[in-house]
Design a protein around this motif. Structure first.
Motif, PDB file in Angstrom:
ATOM      1  N   UNK A 163       0.816  -1.216   0.000  1.00  0.00           N
ATOM      2  CA  UNK A 163       0.000   0.000   0.000  1.00  0.00           C
ATOM      3  C   UNK A 163       0.851   1.268   0.000  1.00  0.00           C
ATOM      4  N   UNK A 164       2.128   1.159   0.363  1.00  0.00           N
ATOM      5  CA  UNK A 164       3.007   2.322   0.297  1.00  0.00           C
ATOM      6  C   UNK A 164       3.191   2.768  -1.154  1.00  0.00           C
ATOM      7  N   UNK A 165       3.111   1.809  -2.086  1.00  0.00           N
ATOM      8  CA  UNK A 165       3.227   2.142  -3.499  1.00  0.00           C
ATOM      9  C   UNK A 165       1.926   2.716  -4.053  1.00  0.00           C
ATOM     10  N   UNK A 166       0.845   2.630  -3.268  1.00  0.00           N
ATOM     11  CA  UNK A 166      -0.420   3.239  -3.667  1.00  0.00           C
ATOM     12  C   UNK A 166      -0.490   4.712  -3.244  1.00  0.00           C
ATOM     13  N   UNK A 167       0.412   5.086  -2.342  1.00  0.00           N
ATOM     14  CA  UNK A 167       0.388   6.440  -1.805  1.00  0.00           C
ATOM     15  C   UNK A 167      -0.108   6.489  -0.376  1.00  0.00           C
ATOM     16  N   UNK A 168      -0.481   5.330   0.180  1.00  0.00           N
ATOM     17  CA  UNK A 168      -0.898   5.281   1.587  1.00  0.00           C
ATOM     18  C   UNK A 168       0.347   5.206   2.460  1.00  0.00           C
ATOM     19  N   UNK A 169       0.430   6.082   3.432  1.00  0.00           N
ATOM     20  CA  UNK A 169       1.628   6.115   4.269  1.00  0.00           C
ATOM     21  C   UNK A 169       1.675   4.882   5.166  1.00  0.00           C
ATOM     22  N   UNK A 185      15.268   0.675   3.565  1.00  0.00           N
ATOM     23  CA  UNK A 185      15.199   2.137   3.641  1.00  0.00           C
ATOM     24  C   UNK A 185      13.933   2.598   2.919  1.00  0.00           C
ATOM     25  N   UNK A 186      13.509   3.816   3.211  1.00  0.00           N
ATOM     26  CA  UNK A 186      12.340   4.376   2.548  1.00  0.00           C
ATOM     27  C   UNK A 186      12.793   5.328   1.455  1.00  0.00           C
ATOM     28  N   UNK A 187      12.282   5.119   0.286  1.00  0.00           N
ATOM     29  CA  UNK A 187      12.636   5.954  -0.859  1.00  0.00           C
ATOM     30  C   UNK A 187      11.484   6.922  -1.127  1.00  0.00           C
ATOM     31  N   UNK A 188      11.781   8.214  -1.074  1.00  0.00           N
ATOM     32  CA  UNK A 188      10.760   9.230  -1.282  1.00  0.00           C
ATOM     33  C   UNK A 188      10.598   9.490  -2.778  1.00  0.00           C
ATOM     34  N   UNK A 189       9.321   9.548  -3.196  1.00  0.00           N
ATOM     35  CA  UNK A 189       9.040   9.797  -4.601  1.00  0.00           C
ATOM     36  C   UNK A 189       7.754  10.610  -4.703  1.00  0.00           C
ATOM     37  N   UNK A 190       7.684  11.497  -5.664  1.00  0.00           N
ATOM     38  CA  UNK A 190       6.507  12.362  -5.832  1.00  0.00           C
ATOM     39  C   UNK A 190       5.318  11.535  -6.311  1.00  0.00           C
ATOM     40  N   UNK A 191       4.165  11.844  -5.767  1.00  0.00           N
ATOM     41  CA  UNK A 191       2.925  11.197  -6.172  1.00  0.00           C
ATOM     42  C   UNK A 191       2.252  12.057  -7.232  1.00  0.00           C
ATOM     43  N   UNK A 192       2.370  11.696  -8.500  1.00  0.00           N
ATOM     44  CA  UNK A 192       1.814  12.536  -9.568  1.00  0.00           C
ATOM     45  C   UNK A 192       0.285  12.540  -9.577  1.00  0.00           C
ATOM     46  N   UNK A 193      -0.338  11.570  -8.924  1.00  0.00           N
ATOM     47  CA  UNK A 193      -1.795  11.498  -8.926  1.00  0.00           C
ATOM     48  C   UNK A 193      -2.401  12.660  -8.150  1.00  0.00           C
ATOM     49  N   UNK A 194      -1.775  13.026  -7.042  1.00  0.00           N
ATOM     50  CA  UNK A 194      -2.297  14.117  -6.217  1.00  0.00           C
ATOM     51  C   UNK A 194      -1.486  15.395  -6.390  1.00  0.00           C
ATOM     52  N   UNK A 199       5.272   9.349  -2.157  1.00  0.00           N
ATOM     53  CA  UNK A 199       5.345   7.919  -1.899  1.00  0.00           C
ATOM     54  C   UNK A 199       6.502   7.664  -0.936  1.00  0.00           C
ATOM     55  N   UNK A 200       6.312   6.776   0.014  1.00  0.00           N
ATOM     56  CA  UNK A 200       7.392   6.334   0.898  1.00  0.00           C
ATOM     57  C   UNK A 200       7.595   4.842   0.616  1.00  0.00           C
ATOM     58  N   UNK A 201       8.361   4.543  -0.398  1.00  0.00           N
ATOM     59  CA  UNK A 201       8.480   3.177  -0.891  1.00  0.00           C
ATOM     60  C   UNK A 201       9.595   2.424  -0.164  1.00  0.00           C
ATOM     61  N   UNK A 202       9.290   1.242   0.382  1.00  0.00           N
ATOM     62  CA  UNK A 202      10.344   0.443   1.021  1.00  0.00           C
ATOM     63  C   UNK A 202      11.244  -0.188  -0.035  1.00  0.00           C
TER      64      UNK A 202
END
Length: 283
Positions: A163-169, A185-194, A199-202
């Motif tokens: 769910x982290x890849x969905x944009x849910x923290x 580690x958590x990789x930060x990425x911009x969520x283009x949908x919102x 995104x906080x991707x593991x």
């Protein structure tokens, strides 16, 4: 001897041979069932073994199924429930007939009970046959057992169900990892949908992950979106003819192959490249 006296003897003989055939049939059937099960159990590629286990083939040849590793695991001080004061279930299980593992050998299922990465790794030194090799988890600099050197498997993230890849923290696996910011580690990425959230991707580091399974146990999804697989299953294999130019050991490996032809040849190899490069795609 009268016919009436002979009848009991004939009846006893028939019963004897009938029972003999019956037991022989059961014995053959049992042997066939057991042989089929044993073959299936040995062929399971997803079995996770204790820390410092030898390769599967060598492990099965040397493990005497004594259960000392599982006993040391369940009796470790870290295994005491602080609330009840009683031991919790041990990480290591000794395989039973219903398990998809060779009967009597130790294994673990992270989603049930993960490895808690005890600093003294109690399950390894007690092994009497070397099936669990202390050298594999001994730090060469200190000469002491080092839980960071464990290699039970590798965590794999499914981006479709995480769910982290969905944009849910969610950082459950990240916080559960005993090697936080190293193995996960958590990789930060911009969520283009919102356009407002991130995104906080593991992301798993294959060189640091020990395969303990604490992340799998902590995952909040119905079926864990991060799970442990044996490294041979989790990782691909590039082939011996590919070289890491920055890795001196890999360069040394290739230098030992000098004189061996690793070039792929086909029918096109016989042609002049200038004759076919400008022809476009050929099907």
């Amino acid at each position: 001897m009268s016919n009436e006296a002979k009848k009991p003897r004939i009846s006893e003989r028939r019963r004897f041979f009938t029972d003999l055939a019956h037991h022989a049939g059961l014995g053959v059937m049992g042997a066939l069932i057991w042989a089929g099960y044993a073959q299936k159990a040995k062929s399971s590629p997803l079995t996770l073994r204790p820390p410092a286990a030898l390769d599967e083939e060598a492990f099965l040849k040397t493990c005497i199924k004594c259960g000392l590793c599982a006993e040391a695991c369940v009796n470790r001080p870290q295994n005491i429930d602080k609330e009840t004061g009683r031991p919790r279930p041990g990480t290591l299980k000794m395989a039973k007939a219903q398990d998809p593992v060779t009967v009597g050998t130790p294994f673990f299922i992270p989603s049930d009970v993960p490895c808690y990465m005890c600093e003294d790794i109690p399950c390894v030194p007690v092994c009497p046959t070397g099936s669990l090799d202390p050298a594999k988890v001994t730090n060469p600099k200190t000469g002491e057992l080092d839980f960071r050197m464990m290699d039970m498997g590798l965590a794999v993230v499914d981006p479709n169900s995480c769910i982290a890849f969905w944009g849910i923290q969610c950082d459950a696996c990240y916080r559960a990892c005993p090697l936080m910011d190293e193995a996960i580690r958590l990789e930060y990425d911009r969520n283009p949908r919102t356009g407002k959230h991130a995104f906080l991707k593991p992301v798993v580091d294959m060189n640091a992950c020990t395969g303990c399974g604490l992340c799998e146990k902590a995952c909040v999804t119905e079926k864990p979106a991060i799970f442990i697989l044996p490294r041979k299953i989790a990782l691909g294999k590039p082939g011996a003819h590919y070289v890491k130019g920055w890795d001196k050991k890999d360069q040394q490996r290739v230098s030992e192959r000098v004189g061996k032809d690793v070039t792929t040849h086909d029918e096109r190899s016989k042609e002049n490249p200038m004759d076919y490069l400008n022809k476009g795609l050929e099907f």
